[in-house]
Design an enzyme around this catalytic site. Sequence first.
Site, PDB file in Angstrom:
ATOM      1  N   ASP A 248     -56.012  20.130 -15.766  1.00 58.69           N
ATOM      2  CA  ASP A 248     -55.594  21.105 -16.821  1.00 58.69           C
ATOM      3  C   ASP A 248     -56.841  22.326 -16.499  1.00 58.69           C
ATOM      4  O   ASP A 248     -57.552  22.151 -15.642  1.00 58.69           O
ATOM      5  CB  ASP A 248     -55.402  20.929 -18.144  1.00 58.69           C
ATOM      6  CG  ASP A 248     -54.555  21.728 -18.627  1.00 58.69           C
ATOM      7  OD1 ASP A 248     -54.708  22.995 -18.778  1.00 58.69           O
ATOM      8  OD2 ASP A 248     -53.502  21.369 -19.435  1.00 58.69           O
ATOM      9  N   HIS A 271     -57.010  24.237 -13.691  1.00 60.64           N
ATOM     10  CA  HIS A 271     -56.498  25.598 -13.540  1.00 60.64           C
ATOM     11  C   HIS A 271     -57.381  26.663 -13.902  1.00 60.64           C
ATOM     12  O   HIS A 271     -56.941  27.906 -14.163  1.00 60.64           O
ATOM     13  CB  HIS A 271     -55.656  25.474 -14.882  1.00 60.64           C
ATOM     14  CG  HIS A 271     -54.236  24.709 -14.633  1.00 60.64           C
ATOM     15  ND1 HIS A 271     -53.439  24.410 -15.864  1.00 60.64           N
ATOM     16  CD2 HIS A 271     -54.081  23.626 -13.752  1.00 60.64           C
ATOM     17  CE1 HIS A 271     -52.508  23.567 -15.220  1.00 60.64           C
ATOM     18  NE2 HIS A 271     -52.917  23.146 -14.154  1.00 60.64           N
TER      19      HIS A 271
END
Length: 422
Positions: A248, A271
Amino acid sequence: MGMGMGMGSLKILMMLLLLIESTIFTESSHRSKQKKADGYGDINVFNVISFGAIGDGTTDDSKGFKQAWDVACNSSTASSPTVLVPQGRTFLLQPLTFNGKSCTTSNYITFQIDGKIIAPSKPSAWECKPNCDHWISFRKCDGLLIQGSGSINGQGSKWWRISCKNKKKACPSRKPTGFVIADSNNVEMRGIRFEDSPKMHISFERSTLVHANNLTIKAPSNSPNTDGIHIQHSTNVSIHNSIIQTGDDCVSIGNGAKYINITNIKCGPGHGISIGSLGINGKTEQVEYVHVRNVSFHGTTNGGGHGHARNITFKHITSHASTHPIVIDQYYCPHKHCKNQTSAVEISNVRYEDIKGTSGRRIAVQLSCSESTPCTNILMKDISLRNKDQNDDTSSICFNAHGFTNSRVEPNVPCLQKHDHL
Ligand SMILES: *[C@@H]1O[C@H](CO)[C@@H](O)[C@H](O)[C@H]1NC(C)=O
Ligand SMILES: *[C@@H]1O[C@H](CO)[C@@H](O)[C@H](O)[C@H]1NC(C)=O
Ligand SMILES: *[C@@H]1O[C@H](CO)[C@@H](O)[C@H](O)[C@H]1NC(C)=O
Ligand SMILES: *[C@@H]1O[C@H](CO)[C@@H](O)[C@H](O)[C@H]1NC(C)=O
Ligand SMILES: *[C@@H]1O[C@H](CO)[C@@H](O)[C@H](O)[C@H]1NC(C)=O
Ligand SMILES: *[C@@H]1O[C@H](CO)[C@@H](O)[C@H](O)[C@H]1NC(C)=O
Ligand SMILES: *[C@@H]1O[C@H](CO)[C@@H](O)[C@H](O)[C@H]1NC(C)=O
């Protein structure tokens, strides 16, 4: 973002998968009162082994750790007490809180982690039912140095398989954050490696003057919600010279974060850097003075509340075929059924400077701001985002955004005015 995103519809999303050449890990420390890692035989070193910890990887060592902390934190010697987690052993810990509230030492405490610390290997072995909010946490500490060459492994793989998505209420077995610093001041973290947390790896909450340097954070790219470092309700936080590769966000910046510096992060897979979940549940929240340099990013801001995100800088970023190199999206909806409502969260004074590389999609820049709360003073200077497919070009989407670009911005962003001195 791993956070419960509400019905809101505001988002700043900036994604860049980067290749950062920076290898300079030479920053000097922020704090002067520091202790070297040597001095193991020191009277002021409290080895967890001396307090009953075994370190065989299967025995629960929580008690030994707790006792070493309690003694260190009431140590009356003149120098700073050190809790030592020695090298060459693996310590199993159940969820554990180190509380600084009743400590009487007038010194900062060093937590020297040279060995391995692991969590129970499956969710059913965690002693925290029904809800496990965190694994290891430090609370109410003032003056704490956590350092060493050791690792902290949350053994999250079995947690990752429990799906909490598609459930209306909170997931019955909430997944734990790996490592929490809360309600604390003057905290420095250095050298430690974090791996495979069940959820986000590190969270800084309601704290001030927190410095993280030379950390390594790793989890598989398909592990859900395993943000590297999350920051909320905290001020004067810096994160430097670290490698973050998770499933993430590398760093997620949430409600109430102020004076945040992030530099020299090798981010990816992951991300990027996100600014997100502002003002959910109708609260007034703000994020201000965020500086991101030499880092990859992916930012989201959403929420149905009130507040603002402003004074944010992204500088010296290199993108490698990222899908959305620069995005501000107030219509962002993380779920299927969001209302197209506008948000009162204002976005202003966001500066993008020296952002280069390739975009994985044609639209390399997207500024989608709402009519009721347009984005203001968005500045773009020296941006060059080409299509990763060399035969194609890049383009931008732009509405209700105001601000300026200089003439060296590619793709052209038509809703911003040209201005050559930015
Ligand atoms: C430290 O000492 C104080 C005062 O004697 C006591 O109240 C407190 O419980 C001690 N703290 C710990 C963590 O043992
Ligand atoms: C960073 O941390 C690693 C692992 O603890 C250590 O070996 C290395 O010397 C540190 N680098 C710097 C520049 O402090
Ligand atoms: C962040 O960086 C700026 C400029 O480099 C500096 O003035 C400021 O003190 C830094 N803040 C923190 C919290 O490190
Ligand atoms: C936090 O950083 C800001 C900006 O650098 C500075 O003005 C402020 O004094 C700092 N706060 C603390 C508690 O050091
Ligand atoms: C960040 O990157 C820029 C350009 O790539 C470079 O000039 C600068 O020295 C870097 N800063 C640090 C702190 O490494
Ligand atoms: C921060 O942003 C506000 C609103 O966008 C602006 O008025 C202010 O000048 C900015 N402060 C700095 C130090 O850039
Ligand atoms: C939301 O409403 C705006 C303004 O009416 C419109 O331009 C936009 O396309 C809508 N977005 C979605 C996702 O429906």
